[in-house]
Design an enzyme around this catalytic site. Structure first.
Site, PDB file in Angstrom:
ATOM      1  N   SER A 136       0.761  -1.147   0.144  1.00  0.00           N
ATOM      2  CA  SER A 136       0.064   0.072   0.084  1.00  0.00           C
ATOM      3  C   SER A 136       0.777   1.279   0.076  1.00  0.00           C
ATOM      4  O   SER A 136       1.854   1.199   0.520  1.00  0.00           O
ATOM      5  CB  SER A 136      -0.841   0.114   1.203  1.00  0.00           C
ATOM      6  OG  SER A 136      -1.433   1.210   1.214  1.00  0.00           O
ATOM      7  N   TYR A 149      -1.468  -0.469  10.872  1.00  0.00           N
ATOM      8  CA  TYR A 149      -1.834  -0.841   9.454  1.00  0.00           C
ATOM      9  C   TYR A 149      -0.589  -0.426   8.440  1.00  0.00           C
ATOM     10  O   TYR A 149      -0.002  -1.137   7.669  1.00  0.00           O
ATOM     11  CB  TYR A 149      -3.088  -0.402   8.931  1.00  0.00           C
ATOM     12  CG  TYR A 149      -3.308  -0.454   7.475  1.00  0.00           C
ATOM     13  CD1 TYR A 149      -3.720  -1.799   6.969  1.00  0.00           C
ATOM     14  CD2 TYR A 149      -3.058   0.448   6.501  1.00  0.00           C
ATOM     15  CE1 TYR A 149      -4.010  -1.922   5.574  1.00  0.00           C
ATOM     16  CE2 TYR A 149      -3.165   0.451   5.127  1.00  0.00           C
ATOM     17  CZ  TYR A 149      -3.757  -1.168   4.619  1.00  0.00           C
ATOM     18  OH  TYR A 149      -3.827  -1.508   3.374  1.00  0.00           O
TER      19      TYR A 149
HETATM   20  P1  NDP Z   1     -11.650  -6.346   0.578  1.00  0.00           P
HETATM   21  O1  NDP Z   1     -12.060  -5.996   1.950  1.00  0.00           O
HETATM   22  O2  NDP Z   1     -12.668  -6.074  -0.392  1.00  0.00           O
HETATM   23  O3  NDP Z   1     -11.032  -7.665   0.419  1.00  0.00           O
HETATM   24  C1  NDP Z   1      -9.960  -8.081   1.466  1.00  0.00           C
HETATM   25  C2  NDP Z   1      -9.757  -9.714   1.252  1.00  0.00           C
HETATM   26  O4  NDP Z   1      -9.061 -10.263   2.263  1.00  0.00           O
HETATM   27  C3  NDP Z   1     -11.266 -10.433   1.476  1.00  0.00           C
HETATM   28  O5  NDP Z   1     -11.114 -11.408   0.079  1.00  0.00           O
HETATM   29  C4  NDP Z   1     -10.831 -11.084   2.654  1.00  0.00           C
HETATM   30  O6  NDP Z   1     -11.719 -12.610   2.697  1.00  0.00           O
HETATM   31  C5  NDP Z   1      -9.606 -11.269   2.722  1.00  0.00           C
HETATM   32  N1  NDP Z   1      -9.100 -11.783   4.118  1.00  0.00           N
HETATM   33  C6  NDP Z   1      -9.087 -10.664   5.278  1.00  0.00           C
HETATM   34  N2  NDP Z   1      -8.927 -11.386   6.178  1.00  0.00           N
HETATM   35  C7  NDP Z   1      -8.580 -12.656   6.035  1.00  0.00           C
HETATM   36  C8  NDP Z   1      -8.409 -13.759   6.800  1.00  0.00           C
HETATM   37  N3  NDP Z   1      -8.249 -13.695   8.181  1.00  0.00           N
HETATM   38  N4  NDP Z   1      -8.301 -15.040   6.359  1.00  0.00           N
HETATM   39  C9  NDP Z   1      -8.521 -15.120   4.937  1.00  0.00           C
HETATM   40  N5  NDP Z   1      -8.865 -14.327   4.245  1.00  0.00           N
HETATM   41  C10 NDP Z   1      -8.797 -12.807   4.718  1.00  0.00           C
HETATM   42  O7  NDP Z   1     -10.516  -5.389   0.456  1.00  0.00           O
HETATM   43  P2  NDP Z   1      -9.184  -4.871  -0.793  1.00  0.00           P
HETATM   44  O8  NDP Z   1      -9.533  -5.864  -1.778  1.00  0.00           O
HETATM   45  O9  NDP Z   1      -8.988  -3.295  -0.671  1.00  0.00           O
HETATM   46  O10 NDP Z   1      -8.026  -5.572  -0.273  1.00  0.00           O
HETATM   47  C11 NDP Z   1      -7.082  -6.336  -0.723  1.00  0.00           C
HETATM   48  C12 NDP Z   1      -5.637  -5.888  -0.138  1.00  0.00           C
HETATM   49  O11 NDP Z   1      -5.439  -4.729  -0.956  1.00  0.00           O
HETATM   50  C13 NDP Z   1      -5.358  -5.763   1.448  1.00  0.00           C
HETATM   51  O12 NDP Z   1      -4.361  -6.274   1.735  1.00  0.00           O
HETATM   52  C14 NDP Z   1      -5.530  -4.280   1.507  1.00  0.00           C
HETATM   53  O13 NDP Z   1      -4.437  -3.872   2.599  1.00  0.00           O
HETATM   54  C15 NDP Z   1      -4.733  -3.739   0.269  1.00  0.00           C
HETATM   55  N6  NDP Z   1      -4.899  -2.389  -0.256  1.00  0.00           N
HETATM   56  C16 NDP Z   1      -6.335  -1.904  -0.263  1.00  0.00           C
HETATM   57  C17 NDP Z   1      -6.345  -0.655  -0.561  1.00  0.00           C
HETATM   58  C18 NDP Z   1      -7.979   0.145  -0.792  1.00  0.00           C
HETATM   59  O14 NDP Z   1      -7.898   1.182  -0.809  1.00  0.00           O
HETATM   60  N7  NDP Z   1      -9.013  -0.793  -0.915  1.00  0.00           N
HETATM   61  C19 NDP Z   1      -5.495   0.398  -0.805  1.00  0.00           C
HETATM   62  C20 NDP Z   1      -4.074  -0.099  -0.382  1.00  0.00           C
HETATM   63  C21 NDP Z   1      -3.803  -1.465  -0.436  1.00  0.00           C
HETATM   64  P3  NDP Z   1     -12.792 -13.055   3.852  1.00  0.00           P
HETATM   65  O15 NDP Z   1     -13.203 -12.002   4.484  1.00  0.00           O
HETATM   66  O16 NDP Z   1     -13.822 -13.748   2.692  1.00  0.00           O
HETATM   67  O17 NDP Z   1     -11.868 -13.845   4.493  1.00  0.00           O
HETATM   68  C1  8X3 Z   2      -4.601   4.891   0.997  1.00  0.00           C
HETATM   69  C2  8X3 Z   2      -4.315   3.336   0.829  1.00  0.00           C
HETATM   70  O1  8X3 Z   2      -4.054   1.167   2.069  1.00  0.00           O
HETATM   71  O2  8X3 Z   2      -3.991   3.192   3.332  1.00  0.00           O
HETATM   72  O3  8X3 Z   2      -5.746   5.271   0.330  1.00  0.00           O
HETATM   73  O4  8X3 Z   2      -6.041   2.471   2.358  1.00  0.00           O
HETATM   74  S1  8X3 Z   2      -4.723   2.577   2.294  1.00  0.00           S
END
Ligand code: NDP
Ligand code: 8X3
Length: 248
Positions: A136, A149
């Site tokens: 991120s 985070y």
């Molecule tokens: P979502 O909340 O849409 O997706 C998160 C995914 O992670 C879900 O499929 C969830 O599955 C899975 N997950 C979370 N905890 C667990 C667990 N304990 N076991 C198994 N699976 C888990 O968010 P995003 O798609 O946005 O996030 C994806 C990645 O992108 C993350 O690493 C996030 O930090 C990163 N990111 C997101 C940004 C944003 O602005 N959205 C910006 C920068 C980085 P389930 O709940 O079904 O287990």
């Molecule tokens: C900032 C990215 O990962 O902190 O928009 O949500 S994150």
């Protein structure tokens, strides 16, 4: 030959879009997450020959082992690991933060990622595969309340770059993707409020899971001699300015 990707966090957002994008390009995907019904829907939509649902909590090492051991033959040889599962929880100033929220983020964003990577590395080396991790911008530019985070994402960004160094000479390609604001369920999970989530994204034309998925697919399909080390993306509406001054 059909290649196989292992995509964590495929029940929503970036991971779900990545499975769709890769399958559309002819890949097979192991799709992981805790919400079995979402993975079943992906299998229904894309086909059981294209998607294998692996339902487990990434924080549970035993469950991770079982899921890996249970991969059917055609899904067992992983060419691409997409380290995507992750979350933000709490995001309060450190002095008010809940230690349980911090532990959840460390367990999910750090410990689970390194464990899974270590377990899949021998096969990835054997197949001269690739690792793409979703870090991120929070790992580079901190913001108030980001504390653990942001730290976990700095770890993700740097662990991924460190893998690139360790895997030098193996033919394994490694990329750190570092997005800014992407409209997914991430903010709903972080705040627990649909209203707060809608407020954050309102009027800002944020990136989408599909934007990041397209980037992942593009990197995955580059020729084997080419490595994108790291890539940072933001919506045009977002930037990284914001040095604050507290005054008397
Ligand atoms: P979502 O909340 O849409 O997706 C998160 C995914 O992670 C879900 O499929 C969830 O599955 C899975 N997950 C979370 N905890 C667990 C667990 N304990 N076991 C198994 N699976 C888990 O968010 P995003 O798609 O946005 O996030 C994806 C990645 O992108 C993350 O690493 C996030 O930090 C990163 N990111 C997101 C940004 C944003 O602005 N959205 C910006 C920068 C980085 P389930 O709940 O079904 O287990
Ligand atoms: C900032 C990215 O990962 O902190 O928009 O949500 S994150």
């Amino acid at each position: 030959m059909t290649r196989t990707a292992f995509v964590t966090g495929a029940t929503s957002g970036i991971g779900e879009a990545t499975v769709r994008a890769l399958v559309a390009s002819g890949w097979r995907c192991v799709a992981t997450g805790r919400r079995a019904e979402r993975l079943d829907a992906l299998v229904e939509e894309l086909g059981a020959d294209k998607v294998h649902p692996a339902v487990f909590d990434v924080r549970e090492e035993a469950a991770m082992n079982v899921a890996i051991a249970a991969l059917p033959g055609e899904f067992a040889d992983i060419d691409l690991l997409v380290n995507n599962a992750g979350l933000a929880q709490g995001l309060k100033p450190a002095q008010d933060a809940d230690l349980a929220d911090w532990q959840t983020m460390i367990d999910t964003n750090v410990t689970a990622m390194v464990r899974l990577t270590r377990k899949l590395l021998p096969g990835l080396i054997e197949r001269k595969g690739a690792i793409i991790a979703i870090g991120s911008v929070a790992g580079s530019y901190v913001y108030p309340g980001g504390n653990v985070y942001a730290g976990s994402k700095a770890f993700a960004n740097h662990f991924t770059l460190a893998l690139r160094a360790d895997l030098h000479g193996t033919g394994v390609r490694v990329t750190s993707i570092e997005p800014g604001m992407v409209e997914t369920e991430f903010t709903l999970v972080r705040t627990g409020s649909q209203e707060a989530s809608d407020d954050l994204y309102r009027g800002s034309d944020p990136m989408t899971g599909e934007d990041i998925a397209r980037t992942i697919r593009w990197i995955a399909e580059l020729p084997p001699h080419l490595n994108i080390n790291r890539i940072e993306l933001m919506p045009v509406s977002q930037d990284f300015a914001g040095f604050r001054v507290a005054r008397d």
